[in-house]
Design a protein around this motif. Structure first.
Motif, mmCIF file in Angstrom:
data_model
loop_
_atom_site.group_PDB
_atom_site.id
_atom_site.type_symbol
_atom_site.label_atom_id
_atom_site.label_comp_id
_atom_site.label_asym_id
_atom_site.label_seq_id
_atom_site.Cartn_x
_atom_site.Cartn_y
_atom_site.Cartn_z
ATOM 1 N N SER A 190 -2.379 -7.260 -2.968
ATOM 2 C CA SER A 190 -3.438 -6.372 -2.488
ATOM 3 C C SER A 190 -4.215 -5.741 -3.646
ATOM 4 C CB SER A 190 -2.831 -5.254 -1.633
ATOM 5 O OG SER A 190 -3.831 -4.318 -1.284
ATOM 6 N N LEU A 191 -5.520 -5.695 -3.464
ATOM 7 C CA LEU A 191 -6.411 -5.044 -4.425
ATOM 8 C C LEU A 191 -6.993 -3.766 -3.826
ATOM 9 C CD1 LEU A 191 -8.271 -8.214 -5.763
ATOM 10 C CD2 LEU A 191 -6.241 -7.093 -6.709
ATOM 11 N N ARG A 192 -6.320 -3.194 -2.832
ATOM 12 C CA ARG A 192 -6.831 -2.023 -2.112
ATOM 13 C C ARG A 192 -6.457 -0.688 -2.734
ATOM 14 N NH1 ARG A 192 -5.468 -3.918 4.047
ATOM 15 N NH2 ARG A 192 -6.776 -5.761 4.009
ATOM 16 N N CYS A 193 -5.350 -0.647 -3.510
ATOM 17 C CA CYS A 193 -4.912 0.598 -4.137
ATOM 18 C C CYS A 193 -3.927 0.257 -5.251
ATOM 19 C CB CYS A 193 -4.265 1.537 -3.118
ATOM 20 S SG CYS A 193 -2.726 0.915 -2.421
ATOM 21 N N ALA A 194 -3.597 1.260 -6.049
ATOM 22 C CA ALA A 194 -2.655 1.071 -7.155
ATOM 23 C C ALA A 194 -1.240 1.414 -6.707
ATOM 24 C CB ALA A 194 -3.053 1.945 -8.327
ATOM 25 N N LEU A 195 -0.276 0.643 -7.167
ATOM 26 C CA LEU A 195 1.126 0.884 -6.855
ATOM 27 C C LEU A 195 1.879 1.544 -7.996
ATOM 28 C CD1 LEU A 195 1.889 -2.476 -5.031
ATOM 29 C CD2 LEU A 195 1.567 -0.208 -3.992
ATOM 30 N N VAL A 196 1.345 1.466 -9.215
ATOM 31 C CA VAL A 196 1.969 2.054 -10.402
ATOM 32 C C VAL A 196 0.879 2.686 -11.237
ATOM 33 C CG1 VAL A 196 3.212 1.527 -12.564
ATOM 34 C CG2 VAL A 196 3.870 0.390 -10.441
ATOM 35 N N GLY A 197 1.192 3.844 -11.824
ATOM 36 C CA GLY A 197 0.281 4.523 -12.742
ATOM 37 C C GLY A 197 1.072 5.095 -13.902
ATOM 38 N N ASP A 198 0.448 5.982 -14.662
ATOM 39 C CA ASP A 198 1.106 6.506 -15.857
ATOM 40 C C ASP A 198 2.366 7.307 -15.542
ATOM 41 O OD1 ASP A 198 -0.391 8.632 -14.786
ATOM 42 O OD2 ASP A 198 -1.005 9.376 -16.756
ATOM 43 N N GLN A 199 2.400 8.027 -14.435
ATOM 44 C CA GLN A 199 3.601 8.800 -14.096
ATOM 45 C C GLN A 199 4.791 7.894 -13.789
ATOM 46 O OE1 GLN A 199 2.631 11.565 -10.977
ATOM 47 N NE2 GLN A 199 1.081 12.606 -12.212
ATOM 48 N N LEU A 200 4.556 6.814 -13.054
ATOM 49 C CA LEU A 200 5.652 5.885 -12.761
ATOM 50 C C LEU A 200 6.041 5.089 -14.003
ATOM 51 C CD1 LEU A 200 4.972 4.589 -9.148
ATOM 52 C CD2 LEU A 200 6.162 6.620 -9.938
ATOM 53 N N GLY B 287 0.788 -1.222 0.000
ATOM 54 C CA GLY B 287 0.000 0.000 0.000
ATOM 55 C C GLY B 287 0.822 1.274 0.000
ATOM 56 N N ASP B 288 2.093 1.194 -0.423
ATOM 57 C CA ASP B 288 3.004 2.332 -0.390
ATOM 58 C C ASP B 288 3.921 2.233 -1.613
ATOM 59 O OD1 ASP B 288 5.027 4.194 0.124
ATOM 60 O OD2 ASP B 288 5.242 3.608 2.213
ATOM 61 N N ASN B 289 3.896 3.257 -2.462
ATOM 62 C CA ASN B 289 4.712 3.157 -3.676
ATOM 63 C C ASN B 289 5.910 4.100 -3.699
ATOM 64 O OD1 ASN B 289 3.661 5.662 -4.377
ATOM 65 N ND2 ASN B 289 2.938 5.009 -6.384
ATOM 66 N N ALA B 290 6.294 4.668 -2.574
ATOM 67 C CA ALA B 290 7.424 5.601 -2.566
ATOM 68 C C ALA B 290 8.720 4.948 -3.054
ATOM 69 C CB ALA B 290 7.615 6.196 -1.171
ATOM 70 N N ILE B 291 9.016 3.717 -2.621
ATOM 71 C CA ILE B 291 10.265 3.102 -3.104
ATOM 72 C C ILE B 291 10.104 2.551 -4.526
ATOM 73 C CG2 ILE B 291 11.144 2.655 -0.792
ATOM 74 C CD1 ILE B 291 10.729 -0.335 -1.311
ATOM 75 N N VAL B 292 8.873 2.334 -4.974
ATOM 76 C CA VAL B 292 8.654 1.994 -6.383
ATOM 77 C C VAL B 292 9.073 3.197 -7.225
ATOM 78 C CG1 VAL B 292 6.970 1.315 -8.130
ATOM 79 C CG2 VAL B 292 6.759 0.427 -5.797
ATOM 80 N N ARG B 293 8.606 4.385 -6.865
ATOM 81 C CA ARG B 293 8.980 5.619 -7.572
ATOM 82 C C ARG B 293 10.488 5.821 -7.535
ATOM 83 N NH1 ARG B 293 6.873 10.314 -9.326
ATOM 84 N NH2 ARG B 293 4.782 9.808 -8.592
ATOM 85 N N ALA B 294 11.085 5.689 -6.358
ATOM 86 C CA ALA B 294 12.525 5.897 -6.222
ATOM 87 C C ALA B 294 13.313 4.912 -7.086
ATOM 88 C CB ALA B 294 12.940 5.778 -4.764
ATOM 89 N N THR B 295 12.870 3.665 -7.124
ATOM 90 C CA THR B 295 13.569 2.647 -7.910
ATOM 91 C C THR B 295 13.438 2.924 -9.400
ATOM 92 O OG1 THR B 295 13.227 1.026 -6.162
ATOM 93 C CG2 THR B 295 13.770 0.162 -8.352
ATOM 94 N N LEU B 296 12.237 3.244 -9.860
ATOM 95 C CA LEU B 296 12.034 3.519 -11.286
ATOM 96 C C LEU B 296 12.699 4.821 -11.725
ATOM 97 C CD1 LEU B 296 8.339 2.324 -11.720
ATOM 98 C CD2 LEU B 296 10.445 1.168 -12.487
ATOM 99 N N SER B 297 13.122 5.632 -10.775
ATOM 100 C CA SER B 297 13.849 6.869 -11.077
ATOM 101 C C SER B 297 15.340 6.628 -11.268
ATOM 102 C CB SER B 297 13.647 7.892 -9.953
ATOM 103 O OG SER B 297 12.297 8.264 -9.861
#
Length: 173
Positions: free
Chosen positions: A81-91, A56-66
């Motif tokens: 988890s189906l509670r929220c999205a971890l990746v979208g168009d910006q990432l 439920g937290d994508n901060a390190i996903v963003r950091a890694t893809l950067s």
């Protein structure tokens, strides 16, 4: 509106079919259960794996893809988890800008319409409009299990319309 790219061009110079790789490397490749769907403009990808475990937290996903990548595939264990999205168009755009071959999310993505037009392979369980938290929790570069298969950093991932495979090293059909 742009048409999805949905080409069958892999990210390496090697053309492959996962079915051929299964035939040629039985007992070597591990096949993910067919639970993930293709959402990206690219339908195939292959490359060395980098892993994350988040919930439920994508901060390190963003950091890694950067970070700069030479055709790696990011495998994100979101706990299914189906509670929220971890990746979208910006990432997804960050991934493209930094040379990633693809992103596999054991969880949800959002912005599926624009993601479908982008030259990136994106696989996930489903879509969800709610974005995740951005707290910075999670772990990098660890073994994860997604779709019933253990996935280790540095192994190779091969994905196409027939499925997703994990191999201990780069392989050829």
């Amino acid at each position: 509106m742009n048409e999805p790219l949905h080409d069958n061009i892999g990210t390496s110079a090697m053309n492959f079919r996962t079915s051929d790789l299964c035939d040629s490397h039985a007992g070597v490749v591990r096949v993910l259960e067919p639970k993930l769907r293709s959402f990206g403009g690219r339908r195939t990808c292959d490359g060395p794996i980098r892993t994350l475990r988040v919930f439920g937290d994508n901060a390190i996903v963003r950091a890694t893809l950067s970070t700069t990548s030479n055709g790696h595939v990011l495998v994100v264990d979101g706990g299914g988890s189906l509670r929220c999205a971890l990746v979208g168009d910006q990432l997804a755009q960050l991934a493209i800008d930094h040379g990633w071959a693809g992103v596999v999310v054991w969880g949800c993505i959002r912005d599926s319409v624009p993601v479908a037009t982008m030259p990136l392979a994106v696989f996930a369980l489903a879509t969800h409009p709610l974005r995740s938290a951005r707290l910075g929790t999670g772990v990098r570069a660890i073994p994860v299990t997604i779709a019933g298969v253990a996935v280790n950093p540095g192994e190779y991932l091969y994905a196409d319309d027939d499925g997703i495979l994990i191999a201990p090293r780069r392989i050829e059909a």
